[in-house]
Motif scaffolding. Structure first.
Motif, mmCIF file in Angstrom:
data_model
loop_
_atom_site.group_PDB
_atom_site.id
_atom_site.type_symbol
_atom_site.label_atom_id
_atom_site.label_comp_id
_atom_site.label_asym_id
_atom_site.label_seq_id
_atom_site.Cartn_x
_atom_site.Cartn_y
_atom_site.Cartn_z
ATOM 1 N N PRO A 160 0.820 -1.226 0.000
ATOM 2 C CA PRO A 160 0.000 0.000 0.000
ATOM 3 C C PRO A 160 0.851 1.273 0.000
ATOM 4 C CG PRO A 160 -0.784 -1.521 1.684
ATOM 5 C CD PRO A 160 0.480 -2.081 1.143
ATOM 6 N N TRP A 161 1.965 1.245 0.719
ATOM 7 C CA TRP A 161 2.835 2.420 0.746
ATOM 8 C C TRP A 161 3.417 2.693 -0.646
ATOM 9 C CZ3 TRP A 161 3.187 5.842 4.565
ATOM 10 C CH2 TRP A 161 2.789 5.462 5.838
ATOM 11 N N LEU A 162 3.855 1.647 -1.311
ATOM 12 C CA LEU A 162 4.422 1.816 -2.649
ATOM 13 C C LEU A 162 3.369 2.287 -3.648
ATOM 14 C CD1 LEU A 162 6.776 -1.282 -2.824
ATOM 15 C CD2 LEU A 162 7.427 1.118 -2.554
ATOM 16 N N ALA A 163 2.158 1.756 -3.525
ATOM 17 C CA ALA A 163 1.091 2.158 -4.441
ATOM 18 C C ALA A 163 0.754 3.640 -4.261
ATOM 19 C CB ALA A 163 -0.155 1.298 -4.200
ATOM 20 N N LEU A 168 5.650 22.497 -4.017
ATOM 21 C CA LEU A 168 4.555 21.664 -3.533
ATOM 22 C C LEU A 168 4.867 20.185 -3.729
ATOM 23 C CD1 LEU A 168 1.580 21.396 -2.501
ATOM 24 C CD2 LEU A 168 0.930 21.386 -4.912
ATOM 25 N N CYS A 169 5.377 19.839 -4.909
ATOM 26 C CA CYS A 169 5.745 18.444 -5.187
ATOM 27 C C CYS A 169 6.825 17.957 -4.221
ATOM 28 C CB CYS A 169 6.241 18.294 -6.615
ATOM 29 S SG CYS A 169 5.001 18.604 -7.850
ATOM 30 N N ALA A 170 7.872 18.736 -4.075
ATOM 31 C CA ALA A 170 8.979 18.339 -3.213
ATOM 32 C C ALA A 170 8.525 18.227 -1.761
ATOM 33 C CB ALA A 170 10.118 19.347 -3.342
ATOM 34 N N GLY A 171 7.748 19.195 -1.295
ATOM 35 C CA GLY A 171 7.266 19.156 0.092
ATOM 36 C C GLY A 171 6.370 17.960 0.344
ATOM 37 N N SER A 172 5.507 17.649 -0.602
ATOM 38 C CA SER A 172 4.604 16.505 -0.437
ATOM 39 C C SER A 172 5.371 15.192 -0.417
ATOM 40 C CB SER A 172 3.579 16.476 -1.563
ATOM 41 O OG SER A 172 2.804 17.627 -1.548
ATOM 42 N N ILE A 173 6.338 15.034 -1.292
ATOM 43 C CA ILE A 173 7.100 13.786 -1.340
ATOM 44 C C ILE A 173 7.986 13.642 -0.108
ATOM 45 C CG2 ILE A 173 8.906 12.575 -2.630
ATOM 46 C CD1 ILE A 173 7.543 13.635 -5.188
ATOM 47 N N VAL A 174 8.576 14.734 0.356
ATOM 48 C CA VAL A 174 9.392 14.673 1.578
ATOM 49 C C VAL A 174 8.515 14.328 2.781
ATOM 50 C CG1 VAL A 174 10.711 16.126 3.175
ATOM 51 C CG2 VAL A 174 11.256 16.144 0.756
ATOM 52 N N THR A 175 7.339 14.931 2.884
ATOM 53 C CA THR A 175 6.429 14.632 3.991
ATOM 54 C C THR A 175 5.972 13.185 3.934
ATOM 55 O OG1 THR A 175 5.676 16.921 3.977
ATOM 56 C CG2 THR A 175 4.279 15.323 5.104
ATOM 57 N N LEU A 177 1.239 9.247 -6.050
ATOM 58 C CA LEU A 177 1.595 10.635 -5.749
ATOM 59 C C LEU A 177 2.592 11.184 -6.762
ATOM 60 C CD1 LEU A 177 1.292 12.903 -3.540
ATOM 61 C CD2 LEU A 177 3.323 11.933 -2.492
ATOM 62 N N ILE A 178 3.613 10.417 -7.051
ATOM 63 C CA ILE A 178 4.636 10.874 -7.991
ATOM 64 C C ILE A 178 4.067 10.986 -9.406
ATOM 65 C CG2 ILE A 178 6.827 10.236 -9.077
ATOM 66 C CD1 ILE A 178 7.657 9.086 -6.345
ATOM 67 N N LEU A 179 3.306 9.981 -9.846
ATOM 68 C CA LEU A 179 2.692 10.051 -11.171
ATOM 69 C C LEU A 179 1.708 11.217 -11.284
ATOM 70 C CD1 LEU A 179 2.057 6.306 -12.079
ATOM 71 C CD2 LEU A 179 3.705 7.878 -13.103
ATOM 72 N N GLY A 180 0.993 11.498 -10.203
ATOM 73 C CA GLY A 180 0.066 12.620 -10.212
ATOM 74 C C GLY A 180 0.794 13.939 -10.411
ATOM 75 N N PHE A 181 1.942 14.098 -9.765
ATOM 76 C CA PHE A 181 2.705 15.341 -9.919
ATOM 77 C C PHE A 181 3.353 15.430 -11.297
ATOM 78 C CE2 PHE A 181 3.031 15.636 -5.127
ATOM 79 C CZ PHE A 181 2.162 16.708 -5.052
ATOM 80 N N ILE A 182 3.696 14.283 -11.873
ATOM 81 C CA ILE A 182 4.283 14.309 -13.221
ATOM 82 C C ILE A 182 3.214 14.647 -14.264
ATOM 83 C CG2 ILE A 182 5.307 12.852 -15.017
ATOM 84 C CD1 ILE A 182 6.830 11.413 -12.771
ATOM 85 N N LEU A 183 2.030 14.062 -14.112
ATOM 86 C CA LEU A 183 0.984 14.236 -15.125
ATOM 87 C C LEU A 183 0.139 15.495 -14.936
ATOM 88 C CD1 LEU A 183 -0.254 10.543 -15.422
ATOM 89 C CD2 LEU A 183 1.320 11.787 -16.928
#
Length: 158
Positions: A91-94, A130-137, A99-105
């Motif tokens: 679930p964590w990987l999914a 926003l992308c960096a902060g979300s991924i770091v969090t 999240l990453i695909l959403g920020f790319i697309l």
């Protein structure tokens, strides 16, 4: 000495403080004041008994609670052993991939194109932050939730 003065002076005394000669003399002569003093002493004894019995009840409740906690600790397995058995990262990987695909697309979607046309080049810096902060969090929460697993996995074996 009249009864009002006696009661005022008697009530001003500290607990177990000796009575003055005048107070003792009044107690010997006045039966109503003697009865009042005896009633106050009896009431104090009743209060003392209530306070002492509540301590016994509190101790009994504390002992019962501690015994229940001790029995629960005997029955349960250690936290580290329980977390290692049922730990799945799927679930964590999914969610991380989503999240990453959403920020790319997002910049290529209709909403991203509208924002890009409205804000121009000033859209990219806040979006990247926003992308960096979300991924770091997200990564920090992931590591905090699975800290026991990672500390056991990467500790050197001796």
């Amino acid at each position: 000495m009249n009864c009002n003065i006696f009661q005022d002076q008697y009530l001003l005394l500290d607990k177990h403080e000796p009575l003055s000669a005048g107070l003792k003399l009044h107690l010997l002569c006045c039966t109503s004041c003697r009865q009042a003093v005896n009633r106050m002493a009896a009431a104090e004894n009743v209060q003392r008994q209530i306070v002492h019995t509540s301590t016994a009840v509190d101790e009994r409740m504390l002992n019962a609670t501690m015994n229940a906690i001790h029995l629960l600790n005997k029955q349960s397995t250690p936290v580290a052993a329980r977390q290692g058995k049922d730990k799945t990262f799927l679930p964590w990987l999914a969610v991380g991939t989503f999240l990453i695909l959403g920020f790319i697309l997002l910049p290529f979607s209709d909403m991203g194109k509208i924002d890009l046309s409205q804000f121009g080049d000033s859209f990219w810096i806040p979006f990247a932050l926003l992308c960096a902060g979300s991924i770091v969090t997200y990564s920090a929460v992931f590591l905090a939730k699975n800290l026991v697993f990672f500390t056991e996995k990467f500790t050197p074996q001796m």
